[in-house]
Scaffold this motif. Structure first.
Motif, PDB file in Angstrom:
ATOM      1  N   UNK A  68       0.806  -1.225   0.000  1.00 33.46           N
ATOM      2  CA  UNK A  68       0.000   0.000   0.000  1.00 33.46           C
ATOM      3  C   UNK A  68       0.838   1.273   0.000  1.00 33.46           C
ATOM      4  N   UNK A  69       2.006   1.239   0.684  1.00 33.10           N
ATOM      5  CA  UNK A  69       2.858   2.444   0.691  1.00 33.10           C
ATOM      6  C   UNK A  69       3.326   2.761  -0.726  1.00 33.10           C
ATOM      7  N   UNK A  70       3.764   1.722  -1.441  1.00 31.26           N
ATOM      8  CA  UNK A  70       4.250   1.930  -2.812  1.00 31.26           C
ATOM      9  C   UNK A  70       3.113   2.369  -3.730  1.00 31.26           C
ATOM     10  N   UNK A  71       1.917   1.823  -3.521  1.00 27.29           N
ATOM     11  CA  UNK A  71       0.778   2.204  -4.366  1.00 27.29           C
ATOM     12  C   UNK A  71       0.429   3.672  -4.158  1.00 27.29           C
ATOM     13  N   UNK A  72       0.428   4.102  -2.890  1.00 30.00           N
ATOM     14  CA  UNK A  72       0.091   5.511  -2.601  1.00 30.00           C
ATOM     15  C   UNK A  72       1.168   6.440  -3.180  1.00 30.00           C
ATOM     16  N   UNK A  73       2.435   6.149  -2.839  1.00 30.32           N
ATOM     17  CA  UNK A  73       3.519   7.025  -3.311  1.00 30.32           C
ATOM     18  C   UNK A  73       3.589   7.048  -4.833  1.00 30.32           C
ATOM     19  N   UNK A  74       3.440   5.883  -5.448  1.00 25.94           N
ATOM     20  CA  UNK A  74       3.498   5.789  -6.912  1.00 25.94           C
ATOM     21  C   UNK A  74       2.370   6.571  -7.568  1.00 25.94           C
ATOM     22  N   UNK A  75       1.163   6.456  -7.015  1.00 30.80           N
ATOM     23  CA  UNK A  75       0.014   7.186  -7.581  1.00 30.80           C
ATOM     24  C   UNK A  75       0.257   8.691  -7.502  1.00 30.80           C
TER      25      UNK A  75
END
Lengths: 200, 98
Positions: A68-75
């Motif tokens: 989830x951290x990568x998904x948020x930061x990536x988005x």
């Protein structure tokens, strides 16, 4: 199968726009959550029968929060990069991207905070994100990796797109998707007003 | 939100009942039917929303570019994590085969 999925969504859009009456649309829209509950019930049923998946998944420990951290930061990174092309300021782009696929909430939040145009963009952007996720998940999960297929869905990986991830992924990726969706769902109501407050 | 967790939980609990495996195929078929009903109703809801269909022309391009940016960004950052997730969750005999 991917074509059938696309056909179901596009066919539904055409029916909704050209064929069905508002009453029929309202009736079908009311049935939507029940279809979701049926799918989630069958996902839970399938997960219960693969106890080794739970054991293997528990090996990830704290690392489960990396997804989830990568998904948020990536988005946020993605919208920050393309935002200037669309004529949006930095924090405007971030407040739209922080919707993370949850179109109803992100659009409503921005509109209620006084950013009506941005609210409309956020709503449509996150609708399109969900549609693109529906189209790309089967391909990503089968051709590349089921874990990678979690990324496009954003917050919807705990409900709408979880059904697709369950169909094309593994039980382990379904568990990761569920946690990803829960964390992102908690993050949206925090991040959208936060970035909106930073808009000049 | 509660409906989401409730239906998952009921499925999990019923799946734990001894002999539940007998209904595995039925459960999968129901899941497929539910999936298409869900996607179809999602499409109907979007198509029936005049606001969305009208705004597609005006702000559709901006929204599409932002959606693609968000998806591309999340894919870019999740991709490096995939080997870790795969290595830690795939059974040993399978990971030896890879």
């Amino acid at each position: 199968m991917s074509w059938l999925i696309l056909a179901a969504v596009v066919g539904g859009m055409l029916l909704g726009n050209y064929v069905l009456s508002p009453q029929q649309i309202a009736f079908i829209t009311d049935l939507g959550p029940w279809a979701l509950y049926l799918v989630l019930f069958t996902i839970g049923y399938g997960l219960a029968q693969d106890r080794s998946a739970w054991h293997r998944f528990s090996r990830l420990g704290w690392r489960v929060l990396l997804m989830p951290s990568a998904t948020i930061l990536g988005s946020l990174l993605g919208v920050a990069l393309v935002g200037p092309w669309c004529g949006l300021a930095f924090y405007e782009s971030l407040s739209v991207g922080a919707g993370l696929g949850w179109y109803s909430l992100s659009g409503a939040l921005l509109s209620s905070l006084g950013f009506s145009t941005l609210g409309a963009i956020a709503f449509l952007c996150n609708v399109i994100r969900e549609l693109l996720a529906v189209v790309t998940i089967p391909w990503l999960a089968t051709k590349i990796d089921p874990f990678l297929a979690i990324a496009p869905g954003g917050a919807t990986t705990m409900d709408t797109t979880l059904s697709l991830l369950a169909r094309y992924g593994t039980n382990e990726s379904v568990l990761a998707a569920l946690i990803n969706g829960i964390v992102l769902t908690i993050a949206v109501p925090i991040l959208v007003p936060l970035f909106a407050s930073l808009i000049n | 939100m509660w409906g989401v967790f409730g239906s998952l939980l009921v499925g999990l609990l019923l799946g734990l009942i001894p002999g539940a495996k007998r209904w595995h195929t039925t459960s999968k078929t129901l899941g497929t039917i539910g999936l298409f009903l869900l996607l179809g109703s999602m499409g109907i809801e979007l198509g029936g929303n005049a606001g969305i269909m009208e705004s597609l022309g005006h702000i559709g391009a901006t929204a599409t570019v932002l959606a693609i940016g968000a998806i591309a960004g999340s894919l870019a950052l999740v991709w490096p994590l995939v080997p870790t997730f795969r290595k830690m969750t795939i059974p040993k005999e399978k990971s030896n085969e890879l």
